[in-house]
Design a protein around this motif. Structure first.
Motif, PDB file in Angstrom:
ATOM      1  N   ALA A 362      29.700  47.800  35.842  1.00  0.00           N
ATOM      2  CA  ALA A 362      31.109  48.181  35.747  1.00  0.00           C
ATOM      3  C   ALA A 362      31.972  46.994  36.113  1.00  0.00           C
ATOM      4  O   ALA A 362      31.842  46.439  37.191  1.00  0.00           O
ATOM      5  CB  ALA A 362      31.411  49.355  36.659  1.00  0.00           C
ATOM      6  N   TRP A 363      32.860  46.629  35.219  1.00  0.00           N
ATOM      7  CA  TRP A 363      33.733  45.477  35.409  1.00  0.00           C
ATOM      8  C   TRP A 363      35.138  46.005  35.612  1.00  0.00           C
ATOM      9  O   TRP A 363      35.816  46.403  34.670  1.00  0.00           O
ATOM     10  CB  TRP A 363      33.647  44.593  34.171  1.00  0.00           C
ATOM     11  N   LEU A 364      35.579  46.038  36.847  1.00  0.00           N
ATOM     12  CA  LEU A 364      36.877  46.576  37.206  1.00  0.00           C
ATOM     13  C   LEU A 364      37.860  45.438  37.410  1.00  0.00           C
ATOM     14  O   LEU A 364      37.575  44.489  38.127  1.00  0.00           O
ATOM     15  CB  LEU A 364      36.772  47.418  38.480  1.00  0.00           C
ATOM     16  N   ALA A 365      39.030  45.565  36.761  1.00  0.00           N
ATOM     17  CA  ALA A 365      40.072  44.532  36.785  1.00  0.00           C
ATOM     18  C   ALA A 365      39.550  43.259  36.114  1.00  0.00           C
ATOM     19  O   ALA A 365      38.579  43.288  35.375  1.00  0.00           O
ATOM     20  CB  ALA A 365      40.565  44.283  38.199  1.00  0.00           C
ATOM     21  N   GLY A 366      40.242  42.123  36.355  1.00  0.00           N
ATOM     22  CA  GLY A 366      39.862  40.872  35.713  1.00  0.00           C
ATOM     23  C   GLY A 366      40.717  40.511  34.521  1.00  0.00           C
ATOM     24  O   GLY A 366      40.289  39.765  33.640  1.00  0.00           O
ATOM     25  N   PRO A 405      45.035  38.043  50.313  1.00  0.00           N
ATOM     26  CA  PRO A 405      44.427  39.081  49.465  1.00  0.00           C
ATOM     27  C   PRO A 405      45.411  39.609  48.409  1.00  0.00           C
ATOM     28  O   PRO A 405      46.093  40.615  48.618  1.00  0.00           O
ATOM     29  CB  PRO A 405      44.053  40.170  50.475  1.00  0.00           C
ATOM     30  N   TYR A 406      45.454  38.960  47.268  1.00  0.00           N
ATOM     31  CA  TYR A 406      46.334  39.394  46.187  1.00  0.00           C
ATOM     32  C   TYR A 406      45.737  40.583  45.393  1.00  0.00           C
ATOM     33  O   TYR A 406      46.455  41.488  44.978  1.00  0.00           O
ATOM     34  CB  TYR A 406      46.600  38.244  45.224  1.00  0.00           C
ATOM     35  N   ASP A 407      44.454  40.520  45.150  1.00  0.00           N
ATOM     36  CA  ASP A 407      43.771  41.524  44.320  1.00  0.00           C
ATOM     37  C   ASP A 407      42.707  42.208  45.178  1.00  0.00           C
ATOM     38  O   ASP A 407      41.980  41.541  45.929  1.00  0.00           O
ATOM     39  CB  ASP A 407      43.116  40.870  43.104  1.00  0.00           C
ATOM     40  N   ARG A 408      42.583  43.527  45.036  1.00  0.00           N
ATOM     41  CA  ARG A 408      41.742  44.276  45.968  1.00  0.00           C
ATOM     42  C   ARG A 408      40.730  45.184  45.273  1.00  0.00           C
ATOM     43  O   ARG A 408      40.991  45.708  44.186  1.00  0.00           O
ATOM     44  CB  ARG A 408      42.612  45.118  46.903  1.00  0.00           C
ATOM     45  N   PHE A 409      39.615  45.394  45.966  1.00  0.00           N
ATOM     46  CA  PHE A 409      38.563  46.329  45.545  1.00  0.00           C
ATOM     47  C   PHE A 409      38.347  47.306  46.687  1.00  0.00           C
ATOM     48  O   PHE A 409      38.191  46.908  47.851  1.00  0.00           O
ATOM     49  CB  PHE A 409      37.265  45.569  45.263  1.00  0.00           C
ATOM     50  N   THR A 410      38.354  48.612  46.398  1.00  0.00           N
ATOM     51  CA  THR A 410      38.160  49.609  47.446  1.00  0.00           C
ATOM     52  C   THR A 410      37.029  50.573  47.084  1.00  0.00           C
ATOM     53  O   THR A 410      36.757  50.828  45.909  1.00  0.00           O
ATOM     54  CB  THR A 410      39.435  50.438  47.698  1.00  0.00           C
ATOM     55  N   VAL A 411      36.402  51.105  48.121  1.00  0.00           N
ATOM     56  CA  VAL A 411      35.430  52.189  48.003  1.00  0.00           C
ATOM     57  C   VAL A 411      35.994  53.361  48.791  1.00  0.00           C
ATOM     58  O   VAL A 411      36.327  53.219  49.960  1.00  0.00           O
ATOM     59  CB  VAL A 411      34.053  51.789  48.564  1.00  0.00           C
ATOM     60  N   THR A 446      33.705  63.036  46.367  1.00  0.00           N
ATOM     61  CA  THR A 446      33.971  62.192  45.209  1.00  0.00           C
ATOM     62  C   THR A 446      34.013  60.744  45.657  1.00  0.00           C
ATOM     63  O   THR A 446      34.880  60.351  46.447  1.00  0.00           O
ATOM     64  CB  THR A 446      35.303  62.564  44.529  1.00  0.00           C
ATOM     65  N   LEU A 447      33.055  59.956  45.189  1.00  0.00           N
ATOM     66  CA  LEU A 447      33.021  58.526  45.476  1.00  0.00           C
ATOM     67  C   LEU A 447      33.766  57.787  44.380  1.00  0.00           C
ATOM     68  O   LEU A 447      33.552  58.047  43.195  1.00  0.00           O
ATOM     69  CB  LEU A 447      31.582  58.029  45.546  1.00  0.00           C
ATOM     70  N   ALA A 448      34.613  56.876  44.766  1.00  0.00           N
ATOM     71  CA  ALA A 448      35.424  56.133  43.795  1.00  0.00           C
ATOM     72  C   ALA A 448      35.386  54.646  44.094  1.00  0.00           C
ATOM     73  O   ALA A 448      35.493  54.233  45.254  1.00  0.00           O
ATOM     74  CB  ALA A 448      36.868  56.629  43.809  1.00  0.00           C
ATOM     75  N   PHE A 449      35.240  53.838  43.033  1.00  0.00           N
ATOM     76  CA  PHE A 449      35.325  52.381  43.093  1.00  0.00           C
ATOM     77  C   PHE A 449      36.568  51.969  42.319  1.00  0.00           C
ATOM     78  O   PHE A 449      36.722  52.353  41.150  1.00  0.00           O
ATOM     79  CB  PHE A 449      34.086  51.736  42.473  1.00  0.00           C
ATOM     80  N   THR A 450      37.435  51.185  42.944  1.00  0.00           N
ATOM     81  CA  THR A 450      38.713  50.837  42.331  1.00  0.00           C
ATOM     82  C   THR A 450      38.966  49.342  42.444  1.00  0.00           C
ATOM     83  O   THR A 450      38.787  48.752  43.523  1.00  0.00           O
ATOM     84  CB  THR A 450      39.875  51.593  43.012  1.00  0.00           C
ATOM     85  N   GLY A 451      39.395  48.734  41.336  1.00  0.00           N
ATOM     86  CA  GLY A 451      39.843  47.347  41.331  1.00  0.00           C
ATOM     87  C   GLY A 451      41.322  47.288  40.977  1.00  0.00           C
ATOM     88  O   GLY A 451      41.754  47.905  40.007  1.00  0.00           O
ATOM     89  N   THR A 452      42.116  46.549  41.782  1.00  0.00           N
ATOM     90  CA  THR A 452      43.566  46.450  41.585  1.00  0.00           C
ATOM     91  C   THR A 452      43.982  44.986  41.568  1.00  0.00           C
ATOM     92  O   THR A 452      43.622  44.225  42.479  1.00  0.00           O
ATOM     93  CB  THR A 452      44.331  47.178  42.709  1.00  0.00           C
ATOM     94  N   PHE A 461      36.091  42.431  39.563  1.00  0.00           N
ATOM     95  CA  PHE A 461      35.144  43.028  40.500  1.00  0.00           C
ATOM     96  C   PHE A 461      34.042  43.706  39.693  1.00  0.00           C
ATOM     97  O   PHE A 461      34.306  44.681  38.983  1.00  0.00           O
ATOM     98  CB  PHE A 461      35.854  44.037  41.410  1.00  0.00           C
ATOM     99  N   VAL A 462      32.819  43.205  39.793  1.00  0.00           N
ATOM    100  CA  VAL A 462      31.703  43.709  38.996  1.00  0.00           C
ATOM    101  C   VAL A 462      30.706  44.391  39.935  1.00  0.00           C
ATOM    102  O   VAL A 462      30.165  43.765  40.842  1.00  0.00           O
ATOM    103  CB  VAL A 462      31.016  42.572  38.215  1.00  0.00           C
TER     104      VAL A 462
END
Length: 471
Positions: A362-366, A405-411, A446-452, A461-462
């Protein structure tokens, strides 16, 4: 690099206690499965079908619920079960069934906690038109051989296993409805899940799971996922077989099916083989539903999946109380996007990135522009474990510089942020990360992976190879 429109896909697998179900070629048996459940001999399953066919042949060519063919079918199954050591009960259907219908047959293995019952059932009757080898000799025979295999293996059970062969299903689910209605509310509460097997050897069939995204379905789907089958929801069978009788009383249900008169789609034919535009079972409710109307490969896969589910629900549960079955479905994203929701366009195999293992991630953002992408799935964290840790491999590629931290990945779990990473954590290649899910043990979350990303300078974020380890 600036992300292209093409996106790659997440590989998410869950390791709970005893290990993952790895994606493998069809018909090979994963090591994690063989360590848990036996390989049910499909030759013996077909032997039971031969007996049911012979019974029909001696009784006017069918095994309808009101005929001697059905009663002889009951006698055959009952005899094999009693010889194996089961407590077997014939339950006459005294209300709601067709006049003259034969009994339900209930068999219970005398081990395990009687307050935690997992039921496995199939209707034993057929229609008047033919011997009913797929509908439903297939489910009945697979269930019988699983019961005999359980007796032969004789593992120590933590939970109780109960098998049922239903009468008068073809006339309106009458036998199973009578059974559930006859139970007290306390006895219904003891049944933690019911699994149904109806038409599991359709010659042009697909691989369908009832309530595929439910917790009850997790081990059934996990086994077929492990064979690379990419099963789908059994929409055709909804409300049309004996699981519906249990659903009416709030009992969780699932099961396998390979399809009846509905027609296979082109996408399904591409995925599973067979003929698009033709019925899953061209002999559905017809005289040609004979021994030649059996898909042996499908029957084998379903029989083994039943065994895997029995072992997960009743046998493996004793080893620390952690139910290890398929907490994350389609964990490797090697079989499409379901049951993931959200920005599922991020799931695939694309140029510009590589997987940690396998081919998809999964390739989130970029993108290098303001963007948020998120994928999520409902997961049941196993109960009875001293620890539950979500591990995942994450690659962060960025054109940003410095530690801001300009761009973020959250779980997140049910909206609660458990981990946050950013462009400042970028490095070379994948790094394994983890979060603690112990507080969620026994809960469905509900588990969620998010790239912003912000408005400039991309960060991708891969995610790959996520596992939930319990102990």
């Amino acid at each position: 690099m600036i992300r292209r429109f093409a996106v790659a896909s997440v590989s998410l697998a869950v390791v709970l206690g005893c290990g993952t179900l790895p994606a493998v070629a069809a018909d090979s048996v994963p090591a994690a499965v063989t360590a848990a459940a036996p390989d049910v001999d499909v030759t013996k399953v077909k032997g039971h079908l031969n007996e049911l066919s012979a019974i029909a042949g001696r009784n006017g060519g069918n095994r309808r619920s009101t005929g001697q063919g059905y009663r002889d079918s009951v006698a055959y199954v009952k005899g094999r079960l009693q010889a194996a050591g089961y407590t077997v009960t014939e339950q006459p259907c005294t209300s709601g069934c067709t006049s003259g219908a034969g009994p339900n047959l209930i068999a219970e293995w005398p081990q395990g906690d009687a307050a935690n019952v997992y039921m496995f059932g199939a209707h034993l009757d057929g229609v008047s038109a033919g011997p009913g080898m797929n509908d439903n000799g297939s489910g009945s025979a697979a269930l019988l051989e699983n019961a005999l295999t359980l007796a032969q293996q004789n593992p120590t059970l933590r939970n109780r296993v109960r098998f049922a062969w239903w009468t008068d299903e073809e006339q309106g689910l009458n036998g199973s409805d009578f059974y559930v209605r006859s139970l007290s509310s306390a006895d219904r509460a003891k049944i933690k899940a019911y699994y149904n097997f109806d038409m599991i050897a359709s010659t042009n069939g697909g691989y369908f799971v009832n309530h595929i995204t439910s917790s009850a379905a997790a081990p059934m789907k996990a086994y077929w996922d492990s064979l690379g089958l990419r099963p789908e929801e059994n929409t055709e069978g909804a409300g049309r077989s004996d699981d519906y009788s249990f659903e009416q009383y709030g009992i969780p249900t699932s099961g396998y099916a390979m399809g009846a008169s509905a027609r296979k789609t082109s996408a399904q034919a591409s995925k599973w083989g067979g003929t698009a535009g033709s019925a899953y079972d061209p002999c559905y409710h017809r005289s040609c539903d004979t021994l030649t109307n059996i898909n042996t490969t499908g029957l084998d896969r379903a029989s083994d999946g039943i065994a895997y589910t029995i072992w997960q629900r009743a046998v493996l549960a004793e080893t620390g109380g952690c139910d290890t079955a398929g907490a994350v479905a389609n964990g490797g994203f090697e079989s499409g996007t379901a049951p993931w929701t959200g920005d599922t366009g991020s799931i695939g195999a694309r140029s510009g990135q590589s997987a940690h293992t396998g081919t998809r991630f999964a390739w989130l953002a970029g993108y290098g522009s303001t963007r948020t992408e998120s994928i999520s799935q409902t997961v049941t964290v196993p109960a009875g474990c001293t620890r539950a840790t979500l591990n995942y491999w994450l690659r962060i590629d960025t054109d940003e510089s410095g530690s801001t931290p300009y761009d973020r990945f959250t779980v997140k779990a049910d909206g609660t942020t458990l981990a946050t990473l950013s462009n400042a954590d970028a490095g070379s290649g994948y790094v394994q990360r983890s979060v603690d899910l112990t507080a969620y043990a026994g809960r469905t979350v509900t588990l969620a992976f998010t790239g912003t990303e912000d408005s400039s300078l991309q960060t991708g974020f891969v995610v790959d190879d996520v596992s939930l380890q319990s102990g």
